[in-house]
Design a protein around this motif. Structure first.
Motif, PDB file in Angstrom:
ATOM      1  N   GLY A  44       8.095  13.032  21.304  1.00  0.00           N
ATOM      2  CA  GLY A  44       7.373  11.925  20.709  1.00  0.00           C
ATOM      3  C   GLY A  44       8.389  10.943  20.013  1.00  0.00           C
ATOM      4  O   GLY A  44       7.874   9.885  19.639  1.00  0.00           O
ATOM      5  N   ARG A  45       9.535  11.142  20.523  1.00  0.00           N
ATOM      6  CA  ARG A  45      10.680  10.121  19.875  1.00  0.00           C
ATOM      7  C   ARG A  45      11.150   9.408  21.060  1.00  0.00           C
ATOM      8  O   ARG A  45      11.635   9.969  22.193  1.00  0.00           O
ATOM      9  CB  ARG A  45      11.519  10.550  19.056  1.00  0.00           C
ATOM     10  N   THR A  46      11.483   8.155  21.052  1.00  0.00           N
ATOM     11  CA  THR A  46      12.366   7.382  21.841  1.00  0.00           C
ATOM     12  C   THR A  46      14.003   7.662  21.688  1.00  0.00           C
ATOM     13  O   THR A  46      14.227   7.371  20.481  1.00  0.00           O
ATOM     14  CB  THR A  46      12.046   5.799  21.792  1.00  0.00           C
ATOM     15  N   ALA A  47      14.775   8.062  22.754  1.00  0.00           N
ATOM     16  CA  ALA A  47      16.008   8.405  22.538  1.00  0.00           C
ATOM     17  C   ALA A  47      17.152   7.806  23.761  1.00  0.00           C
ATOM     18  O   ALA A  47      16.449   7.662  24.781  1.00  0.00           O
ATOM     19  CB  ALA A  47      16.388   9.914  22.337  1.00  0.00           C
ATOM     20  N   LEU A  48      18.318   7.827  23.344  1.00  0.00           N
ATOM     21  CA  LEU A  48      19.093   7.597  24.398  1.00  0.00           C
ATOM     22  C   LEU A  48      20.081   8.841  24.798  1.00  0.00           C
ATOM     23  O   LEU A  48      20.621   9.360  23.983  1.00  0.00           O
ATOM     24  CB  LEU A  48      20.335   6.618  23.760  1.00  0.00           C
ATOM     25  N   TRP A  49      19.731   9.050  26.190  1.00  0.00           N
ATOM     26  CA  TRP A  49      20.548  10.134  26.677  1.00  0.00           C
ATOM     27  C   TRP A  49      21.481  10.122  27.662  1.00  0.00           C
ATOM     28  O   TRP A  49      21.462   8.628  28.392  1.00  0.00           O
ATOM     29  CB  TRP A  49      19.509  11.228  27.493  1.00  0.00           C
ATOM     30  N   VAL A  50      22.265  10.805  28.124  1.00  0.00           N
ATOM     31  CA  VAL A  50      23.387  10.740  28.941  1.00  0.00           C
ATOM     32  C   VAL A  50      23.463  11.938  29.743  1.00  0.00           C
ATOM     33  O   VAL A  50      23.429  13.022  29.106  1.00  0.00           O
ATOM     34  CB  VAL A  50      24.738  10.285  28.488  1.00  0.00           C
ATOM     35  N   ALA A  51      23.807  11.846  31.201  1.00  0.00           N
ATOM     36  CA  ALA A  51      24.155  13.173  31.688  1.00  0.00           C
ATOM     37  C   ALA A  51      25.064  13.017  32.760  1.00  0.00           C
ATOM     38  O   ALA A  51      25.231  11.907  33.378  1.00  0.00           O
ATOM     39  CB  ALA A  51      22.781  13.684  32.555  1.00  0.00           C
ATOM     40  N   GLY A  52      25.747  14.083  33.216  1.00  0.00           N
ATOM     41  CA  GLY A  52      26.736  14.059  34.443  1.00  0.00           C
ATOM     42  C   GLY A  52      26.011  14.023  35.673  1.00  0.00           C
ATOM     43  O   GLY A  52      25.050  14.940  35.745  1.00  0.00           O
ATOM     44  N   ILE A  53      26.705  13.529  36.720  1.00  0.00           N
ATOM     45  CA  ILE A  53      26.020  13.361  38.053  1.00  0.00           C
ATOM     46  C   ILE A  53      26.767  14.562  38.616  1.00  0.00           C
ATOM     47  O   ILE A  53      27.754  14.117  38.756  1.00  0.00           O
ATOM     48  CB  ILE A  53      26.073  11.849  38.682  1.00  0.00           C
ATOM     49  N   VAL A  54      26.165  15.453  39.129  1.00  0.00           N
ATOM     50  CA  VAL A  54      26.925  16.520  40.042  1.00  0.00           C
ATOM     51  C   VAL A  54      26.670  16.224  41.562  1.00  0.00           C
ATOM     52  O   VAL A  54      25.671  15.976  42.007  1.00  0.00           O
ATOM     53  CB  VAL A  54      26.378  18.138  39.606  1.00  0.00           C
ATOM     54  N   ARG A  55      27.567  16.124  42.179  1.00  0.00           N
ATOM     55  CA  ARG A  55      27.737  15.692  43.504  1.00  0.00           C
ATOM     56  C   ARG A  55      28.179  16.768  44.649  1.00  0.00           C
ATOM     57  O   ARG A  55      29.009  17.597  44.088  1.00  0.00           O
ATOM     58  CB  ARG A  55      28.628  14.526  43.604  1.00  0.00           C
ATOM     59  N   ASP A  56      28.064  16.688  45.807  1.00  0.00           N
ATOM     60  CA  ASP A  56      28.550  17.630  46.824  1.00  0.00           C
ATOM     61  C   ASP A  56      29.808  17.089  47.291  1.00  0.00           C
ATOM     62  O   ASP A  56      30.280  16.001  46.877  1.00  0.00           O
ATOM     63  CB  ASP A  56      27.446  18.037  47.754  1.00  0.00           C
ATOM     64  N   PRO A  57      30.425  17.904  48.080  1.00  0.00           N
ATOM     65  CA  PRO A  57      31.955  17.521  48.720  1.00  0.00           C
ATOM     66  C   PRO A  57      31.862  16.181  49.265  1.00  0.00           C
ATOM     67  O   PRO A  57      32.723  15.482  49.592  1.00  0.00           O
ATOM     68  CB  PRO A  57      32.234  18.668  49.643  1.00  0.00           C
ATOM     69  N   ASP A  58      30.568  15.987  49.893  1.00  0.00           N
ATOM     70  CA  ASP A  58      30.220  14.483  50.537  1.00  0.00           C
ATOM     71  C   ASP A  58      29.864  13.292  49.703  1.00  0.00           C
ATOM     72  O   ASP A  58      29.512  12.445  49.972  1.00  0.00           O
ATOM     73  CB  ASP A  58      29.390  14.819  51.618  1.00  0.00           C
ATOM     74  N   LEU A  59      30.018  13.615  48.276  1.00  0.00           N
ATOM     75  CA  LEU A  59      29.780  12.725  47.262  1.00  0.00           C
ATOM     76  C   LEU A  59      28.056  12.348  47.318  1.00  0.00           C
ATOM     77  O   LEU A  59      27.761  11.286  46.436  1.00  0.00           O
ATOM     78  CB  LEU A  59      30.516  11.488  47.267  1.00  0.00           C
ATOM     79  N   VAL A  60      27.150  13.162  47.678  1.00  0.00           N
ATOM     80  CA  VAL A  60      25.782  12.929  47.716  1.00  0.00           C
ATOM     81  C   VAL A  60      25.650  13.506  46.299  1.00  0.00           C
ATOM     82  O   VAL A  60      26.002  14.700  45.864  1.00  0.00           O
ATOM     83  CB  VAL A  60      25.298  13.685  48.617  1.00  0.00           C
ATOM     84  N   PRO A  61      24.773  12.857  45.331  1.00  0.00           N
ATOM     85  CA  PRO A  61      24.466  13.240  44.211  1.00  0.00           C
ATOM     86  C   PRO A  61      23.024  14.250  44.424  1.00  0.00           C
ATOM     87  O   PRO A  61      22.021  13.854  44.901  1.00  0.00           O
ATOM     88  CB  PRO A  61      23.707  11.983  43.592  1.00  0.00           C
ATOM     89  N   ARG A  65      22.226  16.679  41.602  1.00  0.00           N
ATOM     90  CA  ARG A  65      21.603  17.115  40.313  1.00  0.00           C
ATOM     91  C   ARG A  65      22.147  16.316  39.070  1.00  0.00           C
ATOM     92  O   ARG A  65      23.348  16.126  39.080  1.00  0.00           O
ATOM     93  CB  ARG A  65      21.596  18.638  40.259  1.00  0.00           C
ATOM     94  N   LEU A  66      21.583  16.441  38.029  1.00  0.00           N
ATOM     95  CA  LEU A  66      22.166  15.978  36.806  1.00  0.00           C
ATOM     96  C   LEU A  66      22.591  17.191  36.101  1.00  0.00           C
ATOM     97  O   LEU A  66      21.850  18.231  36.249  1.00  0.00           O
ATOM     98  CB  LEU A  66      21.088  15.298  36.118  1.00  0.00           C
ATOM     99  N   GLY A  67      23.574  17.078  35.289  1.00  0.00           N
ATOM    100  CA  GLY A  67      23.757  18.175  34.224  1.00  0.00           C
ATOM    101  C   GLY A  67      23.053  18.049  33.068  1.00  0.00           C
ATOM    102  O   GLY A  67      21.968  17.349  33.099  1.00  0.00           O
ATOM    103  N   ASP A  68      23.145  18.904  32.103  1.00  0.00           N
ATOM    104  CA  ASP A  68      22.362  19.130  31.207  1.00  0.00           C
ATOM    105  C   ASP A  68      22.517  17.714  30.184  1.00  0.00           C
ATOM    106  O   ASP A  68      23.495  17.374  29.881  1.00  0.00           O
ATOM    107  CB  ASP A  68      22.360  19.946  30.206  1.00  0.00           C
ATOM    108  N   PRO A  69      21.312  16.889  29.768  1.00  0.00           N
ATOM    109  CA  PRO A  69      21.358  15.828  29.047  1.00  0.00           C
ATOM    110  C   PRO A  69      21.846  16.115  27.642  1.00  0.00           C
ATOM    111  O   PRO A  69      21.555  17.142  27.212  1.00  0.00           O
ATOM    112  CB  PRO A  69      19.891  15.190  29.214  1.00  0.00           C
ATOM    113  N   VAL A  70      22.500  15.033  27.303  1.00  0.00           N
ATOM    114  CA  VAL A  70      23.104  14.917  25.907  1.00  0.00           C
ATOM    115  C   VAL A  70      22.546  13.722  25.169  1.00  0.00           C
ATOM    116  O   VAL A  70      22.428  12.487  25.618  1.00  0.00           O
ATOM    117  CB  VAL A  70      24.513  14.759  25.673  1.00  0.00           C
ATOM    118  N   GLN A  71      21.872  13.991  23.905  1.00  0.00           N
ATOM    119  CA  GLN A  71      21.239  12.947  23.157  1.00  0.00           C
ATOM    120  C   GLN A  71      22.470  12.512  22.507  1.00  0.00           C
ATOM    121  O   GLN A  71      22.923  12.848  21.678  1.00  0.00           O
ATOM    122  CB  GLN A  71      20.225  13.459  22.343  1.00  0.00           C
TER     123      GLN A  71
END
Length: 561
Positions: free
Chosen positions: A440-457, A459-465
């Motif tokens: 119910g709240r608006t927030a700014l989150w950030v997450a790490g981008i996990v890529r495979d050896p070919d740099l294909v994204p 999944r995302l890591g666990d988000p941090v508020q």
């Protein structure tokens, strides 16, 4: 990496806070128990106060309050020796002040004695810093810190049990701790990625070097960056700095590294220590110099001129002139998008049309329609050419579109969010920020981008508020390599949140009607676009108009090599 060593424990014995950096400490609020009348500071002339020793006859509550004071600011000197005087002899070697920092609201501190020999300190936590210097925002709320005390042979109270770590109020924290960047590579080994850390300024080079070499990246970022330092390599002693030159002595395992790895290690060290004021690094193994050179890295700097779509065309606004991007400007003008982000090489752009569709526009005058789902946010393009898109009401449905081939469903995206209003990939392609609604709240989150050896994204890591966003989010942009800007507001006014990833935030007010935000190379080059086409730039604490007639304020992901 999975290394997690006690970094602050490596350097805590060397920490001696530069007291002149603490000028302006509050002259009202805390009570400094034990200062005699003649020693009491003049209320109108206080730059710093040295922590006092436990005073005869002090109550348990006074002992705990004195202990908290002695564990902060100037009390950090000499391995918290003054703070240890408030402890029993048996507990002095058990207490670990370097374990963490709890950042709180000073005015909310409440001391109480629920029982004989027991004191509780109730605090409102704002953030915490772990033993590796990583800052993490806390959910604003109450915490209780318990203390047990006992009387010694002189019937004086001393603390026999206390939580590890120290407590600093939110106003004092940035005066005692400074922000530095520990540098890693992105998975392509082309970009350097900053990981914010907080240390006292004295012997900062030692703290930064130990954090980089002996410790891991911040947990949320660890799977998204590359580190040239093998786990077996460590800093084996302090890092002396003379005339801006730092000597970093590594253990003998560094000799097993191949030349390319050594050069990358040196590059990370040099860039990291530069944030601590070091101009040159001498790399040694057991005090014997070793040869290493910095490797070329790609810059994430963007031109100072704003990139915009106007009635005259699409390009960089330089005075009253428009500097077009060859090939790309024409196709942008043809489609008249409502949102544009340009790739680092300026050969492609991610665009959203007024129909809602997301397109890839190319400098060879071609285009591709990528995403036509309902209610898409403004797209973002990463340095590897993937265009990211997500519907506002389905934050987990993030897709990444390559230049050719099928799109990728990015797994584990924004878990816990129920809506998303903006998303932006960092210029180095390792992180993604978003304005979401969760709980119910608006927030700014950030997450790490996990890529495979070919740099294909994949999944995302666990988000941090990172922060709570007031009112509705209207725009989001990376302001530089380590800061994110969020534009929000309503009919009464606009608010710009400038948030350091892994650090503190600040807000500034702007006029009503602001609809877009774009970053630059520094925070001073941040720009806002109003609904009437007026472009403004921040000057000091206010926003000053610099251009009119702007239809779309575009964002940039870098500069061509």
């Amino acid at each position: 990496m999975t290394r997690r060593r006690g970094i602050l424990s490596v350097v805590v014995a060397m920490l001696a806070i530069v007291l002149t950096a603490c000028t302006g400490l509050p002259t009202s609020g805390p009570v400094y128990y034990g200062l005699s009348t003649e020693d009491a500071p003049d209320a109108d002339d206080v730059s710093f106060l040295l922590p006092d020793r436990p005073q005869p006859g002090a109550s348990p509550e006074q002992i705990v309050e004195g202990f908290i004071r002695a564990g902060s600011g100037p009390g950090l000197t000499s391995n918290w020796d003054r703070a240890r005087e408030f402890l029993t002899p048996e507990f002095r070697d058990v207490w670990k002040p370097q374990a963490s920092v709890l950042v709180d609201v000073f005015e909310d501190r409440v001391y109480s004695e629920p029982d004989d020999g027991v004191v509780q300190l109730d605090v409102t936590a704002v953030a915490s810093v772990d033993d590796n210097g990583s800052y993490e925002r806390a959910e604003l709320g109450g915490r209780t810190l318990p203390f047990a005390l006992e009387q010694n042979a002189d019937e004086e109270w001393r603390i026999s049990q206390a939580p590890d770590g120290v407590v600093l109020d939110q106003d004092e924290f940035p005066r005692v701790f400074n922000r530095y960047s520990v540098m890693y590579f992105d998975p392509s080994w082309e970009y350097l990625v900053p990981d914010a850390r907080w240390f006292p300024p004295t012997n900062a080079a030692a703290s930064v070097a130990a954090a980089l070499v002996n410790g891991p990246p911040s947990s949320w970022l660890a799977e998204s960056v590359a580190d040239a330092f093998p786990e077996s390599v460590t800093v084996v002693q302090s890092v002396p700095v003379s005339g801006g030159v730092a000597e970093v002595d590594l253990n003998e395992n560094a000799l097993s590294a191949d030349p390319d790895t050594l050069d990358r290690m040196y590059t990370q060290l040099q860039a990291s220590l530069a944030t601590a004021g070091v101009t040159e690094v001498e790399l040694t193994v057991e005090s014997t110099p070793i040869d290493a050179e910095p490797v070329p890295v790609r810059s994430t700097r963007v031109p100072g001129a704003p990139l915009a779509l106007t009635e005259a065309g699409f390009g960089f606004l330089i005075g009253d002139q428009l500097d077009e991007i060859v090939g790309l400007s024409d196709v942008v003008v043809d489609f008249q998008p409502v949102a544009v982000q340009v790739s680092p090489d300026r050969d492609a752009a991610a665009a959203r049309l007024d129909t809602g569709a997301v397109l890839r526009l190319r400098d060879n005058q071609t285009f591709a329609t990528l995403d036509e789902r309902e209610s898409l946010v403004d797209p973002t393009i990463d340095p590897h050419g993937y265009i990211w898109s997500v519907p506002r009401d389905a934050p987990a449905a993030v897709r990444a579109y390559p230049d050719e081939g099928e799109f990728i469903e990015v797994a584990d995206a924004w878990s816990g969010a129920t809506a998303i209003s903006a998303m932006a990939v960092s210029r180095d392609g390792t992180r993604v920020a978003a304005v979401v609604i969760a709980g119910g709240r608006t927030a700014l989150w950030v997450a790490g981008i996990v890529r495979d050896p070919d740099l294909v994204p994949v999944r995302l890591g666990d988000p941090v508020q990172l922060a709570t966003v007031v009112s509705s989010g209207r725009g989001l942009a990376w302001l530089d390599d380590l800061s994110v800007g969020v534009l929000s507001g309503d009919a009464e006014g606009s608010v710009v949140l400038e948030q350091v990833v892994g650090g503190i935030s600040s807000s500034s007010a702007a006029s009503p009607g602001m609809v877009a935000i774009a970053g630059g190379t520094t925070l001073s080059s941040v720009r806002l676009l109003a609904d009437d086409g007026t472009l403004s730039v921040k000057r000091g604490t206010s926003w000053q108009p610099t251009a009119t007639g702007v239809l779309v304020l575009a964002t940039q992901q870098g500069t061509p090599e």
